[in-house]
Scaffold this active site. Structure first.
Site, PDB file in Angstrom:
ATOM      1  N   LYS A 125       1.017  -1.239  -0.007  1.00 56.86           N
ATOM      2  CA  LYS A 125       0.072  -0.013   0.000  1.00 56.86           C
ATOM      3  C   LYS A 125       0.874   1.263   0.094  1.00 56.86           C
ATOM      4  O   LYS A 125       2.047   1.144   0.374  1.00 56.86           O
ATOM      5  CB  LYS A 125      -1.001  -0.027   1.510  1.00 56.86           C
ATOM      6  N   ASP A 165      -6.661   4.421  -4.799  1.00 62.60           N
ATOM      7  CA  ASP A 165      -7.492   4.161  -3.613  1.00 62.60           C
ATOM      8  C   ASP A 165      -8.223   5.483  -3.410  1.00 62.60           C
ATOM      9  O   ASP A 165      -8.176   6.581  -4.249  1.00 62.60           O
ATOM     10  CB  ASP A 165      -6.610   3.877  -2.398  1.00 62.60           C
TER      11      ASP A 165
HETATM   12  P1  NDP Z   1     -12.691   7.916  -3.405  1.00 65.19           P
HETATM   13  O1  NDP Z   1     -11.678   8.754  -3.115  1.00 65.19           O
HETATM   14  O2  NDP Z   1     -13.264   7.414  -4.632  1.00 65.19           O
HETATM   15  O3  NDP Z   1     -14.195   8.126  -2.423  1.00 65.19           O
HETATM   16  C1  NDP Z   1     -14.312   8.134  -1.184  1.00 65.19           C
HETATM   17  C2  NDP Z   1     -15.485   8.921  -0.823  1.00 65.19           C
HETATM   18  O4  NDP Z   1     -15.837   8.794   0.727  1.00 65.19           O
HETATM   19  C3  NDP Z   1     -15.803  10.137  -1.308  1.00 65.19           C
HETATM   20  O5  NDP Z   1     -16.779  10.343  -1.523  1.00 65.19           O
HETATM   21  C4  NDP Z   1     -15.455  11.094   0.045  1.00 65.19           C
HETATM   22  O6  NDP Z   1     -16.058  12.258   0.141  1.00 65.19           O
HETATM   23  C5  NDP Z   1     -15.928  10.195   0.966  1.00 65.19           C
HETATM   24  N1  NDP Z   1     -15.513  10.253   2.401  1.00 65.19           N
HETATM   25  C6  NDP Z   1     -14.368  10.192   2.906  1.00 65.19           C
HETATM   26  N2  NDP Z   1     -14.357  10.466   4.328  1.00 65.19           N
HETATM   27  C7  NDP Z   1     -15.438  10.338   4.510  1.00 65.19           C
HETATM   28  C8  NDP Z   1     -16.190  10.343   5.928  1.00 65.19           C
HETATM   29  N3  NDP Z   1     -15.597  10.560   7.025  1.00 65.19           N
HETATM   30  N4  NDP Z   1     -17.643  10.265   5.883  1.00 65.19           N
HETATM   31  C9  NDP Z   1     -18.410  10.058   4.770  1.00 65.19           C
HETATM   32  N5  NDP Z   1     -17.792  10.264   3.588  1.00 65.19           N
HETATM   33  C10 NDP Z   1     -16.447  10.206   3.584  1.00 65.19           C
HETATM   34  O7  NDP Z   1     -12.342   6.367  -2.597  1.00 65.19           O
HETATM   35  P2  NDP Z   1     -12.931   4.950  -2.857  1.00 65.19           P
HETATM   36  O8  NDP Z   1     -14.251   4.938  -3.120  1.00 65.19           O
HETATM   37  O9  NDP Z   1     -11.772   4.529  -3.987  1.00 65.19           O
HETATM   38  O10 NDP Z   1     -12.617   4.311  -1.460  1.00 65.19           O
HETATM   39  C11 NDP Z   1     -13.376   4.163  -0.673  1.00 65.19           C
HETATM   40  C12 NDP Z   1     -13.052   3.167   0.492  1.00 65.19           C
HETATM   41  O11 NDP Z   1     -12.897   1.817  -0.025  1.00 65.19           O
HETATM   42  C13 NDP Z   1     -11.454   3.310   1.089  1.00 65.19           C
HETATM   43  O12 NDP Z   1     -11.554   2.965   2.412  1.00 65.19           O
HETATM   44  C14 NDP Z   1     -10.662   2.486   0.252  1.00 65.19           C
HETATM   45  O13 NDP Z   1      -9.484   1.929   1.050  1.00 65.19           O
HETATM   46  C15 NDP Z   1     -11.538   1.147  -0.033  1.00 65.19           C
HETATM   47  N6  NDP Z   1     -11.357   0.458  -1.066  1.00 65.19           N
HETATM   48  C16 NDP Z   1     -11.221   1.017  -2.559  1.00 65.19           C
HETATM   49  C17 NDP Z   1     -10.890   0.364  -3.538  1.00 65.19           C
HETATM   50  C18 NDP Z   1     -11.038   0.587  -4.896  1.00 65.19           C
HETATM   51  O14 NDP Z   1     -10.816  -0.041  -5.912  1.00 65.19           O
HETATM   52  N7  NDP Z   1     -11.163   2.000  -5.245  1.00 65.19           N
HETATM   53  C19 NDP Z   1     -10.690  -1.249  -3.335  1.00 65.19           C
HETATM   54  C20 NDP Z   1     -11.005  -1.567  -1.897  1.00 65.19           C
HETATM   55  C21 NDP Z   1     -10.972  -0.936  -0.912  1.00 65.19           C
HETATM   56  P3  NDP Z   1     -15.444  13.789  -0.698  1.00 65.19           P
HETATM   57  O15 NDP Z   1     -15.902  13.613  -2.089  1.00 65.19           O
HETATM   58  O16 NDP Z   1     -15.893  14.909   0.173  1.00 65.19           O
HETATM   59  O17 NDP Z   1     -13.859  13.551  -0.549  1.00 65.19           O
END
Ligand code: NDP
Length: 444
Positions: A125, A165
């Site tokens: 990571k 991520d």
């Molecule tokens: P993104 O950056 O695409 O999206 C993250 C989202 O979460 C955004 O909408 C962000 O809001 C929101 N967010 C962040 N902090 C908070 C909070 N405290 N409460 C509510 N919403 C919040 O990331 P991903 O979707 O790629 O990743 C999300 C999760 O999934 C992470 O934990 C990541 O490690 C995990 N993951 C991702 C994978 C992937 O393929 N992308 C694979 C496996 C796991 P804002 O728009 O305001 O920033």
């Protein structure tokens, strides 16, 4: 004191300033007790001590220039945790909260997650404390180029293969890979995954984590004699994982009534209109609050935590770590939640997890349920090696069968060790068994 407890206690002494890493270790290690008891040779080989320590950590400064010509420096890392079963594999996160503790927690989880896919990928990571919010396209490009200039010597298609991520999506992967290509003078698409389709990406990778989560939850529900059709869901986040989880959920007949971003959450009792969310979050990179401009009947609430007070049958935390704590768990249980599917990594605190299990809520743990993204990344690597591209149907067909087999393997591991249907322990054990066997076989 058992071998596991000894290693955990030692870890707590050594890394007392790394709370997220310790939290992940406290979730994982105790569930490995029965495996280590069945394999006394592992203790002699100091296998667990080696398992919890990254093989290598690369740390670097990332200097970059903003649009006004001012200089900035961020910190960057790559944690190359475990390569027993394949090249290090795991995403890059750009977010101001990033530090070594968070990357080590994510890396440790990633080892087991990658092993669960049954594909040949080790765990890693990386990321930076850079905040992409409010930055121009040019600033993002210069930052990504500088980040890769620091990192490129340490990665490779057979060494370490990063992906996206939080804060790292298709745009950033393009800039990162472009710089790798420029610096090495090679065309090596297998060095990074999540690429655009025109330059070596896999169809279906964008949707894979969210879709995979729903394939897993669907399998878990069926196995327990339940159906997703007609359920009400609350999904936190509105990024890559949340949006495609919502898309597949809706296809399976689920009504998604709430979604969020880091400022607040929307509730739409008619069912969230995903085309509006996609336009706001993916196309314009704006705030979810703007949903109300298109759907005035919806409601918006400031703050993230309140989303778990919205009544639902299915809760899918898809935003970030520790976003669902014990009080939120009790709010969901009080409203009769049936199942939880962790889309984000470690979104539920340990006590929240425990509460769900104790109250008989079906629980799909992150390292199993969100493994669809990395599994599809491994399929992207396979296509890059073969210089072929598969159809979306081929990719989703494989993804669905991988998610089903992860479910079955985690369940079988739990039952084999007399742990009932506990998928949390089962996923840890099934993932660990394969890595431990390889580490032992490879010797010191
Ligand atoms: P993104 O950056 O695409 O999206 C993250 C989202 O979460 C955004 O909408 C962000 O809001 C929101 N967010 C962040 N902090 C908070 C909070 N405290 N409460 C509510 N919403 C919040 O990331 P991903 O979707 O790629 O990743 C999300 C999760 O999934 C992470 O934990 C990541 O490690 C995990 N993951 C991702 C994978 C992937 O393929 N992308 C694979 C496996 C796991 P804002 O728009 O305001 O920033």
């Amino acid at each position: 004191m058992s071998y596991v407890t000894q290693v955990l206690e030692q870890l707590k002494q050594t890394y007392r300033n790394e709370p997220e890493f310790l939290q992940a270790a406290e979730e994982i290690l105790p569930s490995l007790e029965p495996v280590l008891a069945a394999h006394p040779e592992y203790q002699k080989a100091a296998l667990l001590e080696r398992f919890v320590e990254p093989e290598r950590v690369v740390s670097f400064a990332v200097p970059w220039m903003d649009d006004k010509g001012e200089y900035h420096v961020n910190r960057g890392w790559r944690v190359q945790f475990n390569s027993a079963i394949g090249p290090y594999k795991g995403g890059l996160r750009f977010h101001p909260s990033v530090n070594l503790s968070i990357l080590k927690f994510l890396g440790l989880e990633q080892i087991l997650k990658n092993s669960l896919t049954s594909l040949p990928i080790g765990g890693g990571k990386g990321g930076s404390d850079f905040d992409p919010k409010g930055k121009s396209d040019g600033e993002i490009m210069r930052f990504c180029q500088s980040f890769m200039t620091c990192l490129y010597r340490s990665i490779g298609a057979d060494v370490d293969v990063p992906a996206g991520d939080i804060g790292v999506g298709g745009r950033e992967i393009g800039y990162l890979y472009g710089q790798y290509k420029r610096l090495t003078g090679t065309v090596t698409p297998g060095v990074i995954t999540g690429k655009g389709i025109s330059y070596g990406g896999s169809l279906g990778r964008t949707e894979a984590t969210g879709y995979g989560l729903l394939f897993f939850v669907d399998e878990m529900m069926r196995d327990n004699g339940k159906s997703l059709d007609g359920m009400r869901a609350v999904i936190s986040g509105s990024g890559n994982v949340a949006i495609y989880a919502a898309e597949k959920a809706q296809e399976l007949g689920v009504k998604v009534v709430a979604m969020s971003d880091s400022n607040g959450y929307i509730v739409d009792e008619d069912g969230v209109d995903l085309s509006v969310v996609k336009e706001i979050k993916l196309a314009r990179r704006a705030r979810i609050k703007e949903y109300l401009q298109s759907v005035p009947s919806a409601r918006y609430f400031e703050g993230c935590k309140g989303i778990w007070t919205v009544p639902c049958d299915l809760a899918l935390p898809c935003a970030t770590q520790n976003e669902l704590d014990l009080s939120s768990a009790f709010a969901l249980i009080a409203h009769g939640v049936v199942a939880i599917g962790e889309g984000a990594n470690m979104p539920c605190t340990l006590d929240a997890q425990k509460a769900f299990v104790e109250h008989g809520v079906l629980f799909a743990p992150a390292k199993a349920a969100n493994a669809g993204g990395v599994a599809t990344s491994a399929l992207e690597m396979a296509q890059n090696s073969a210089r072929l591209s598969w159809s979306k149907e081929q990719v989703f067909g494989q993804l669905q069968s991988i998610m089903r087999s992860i479910y079955r393997n985690a369940l079988a591991a739990a039952r084999r060790y007399g742990l009932g249907d506990n998928l949390i322990d089962g996923a840890n054990i099934a993932g660990f068994e394969r890595v431990a066997e390889a580490m032992y076989a490879l010797g010191l």
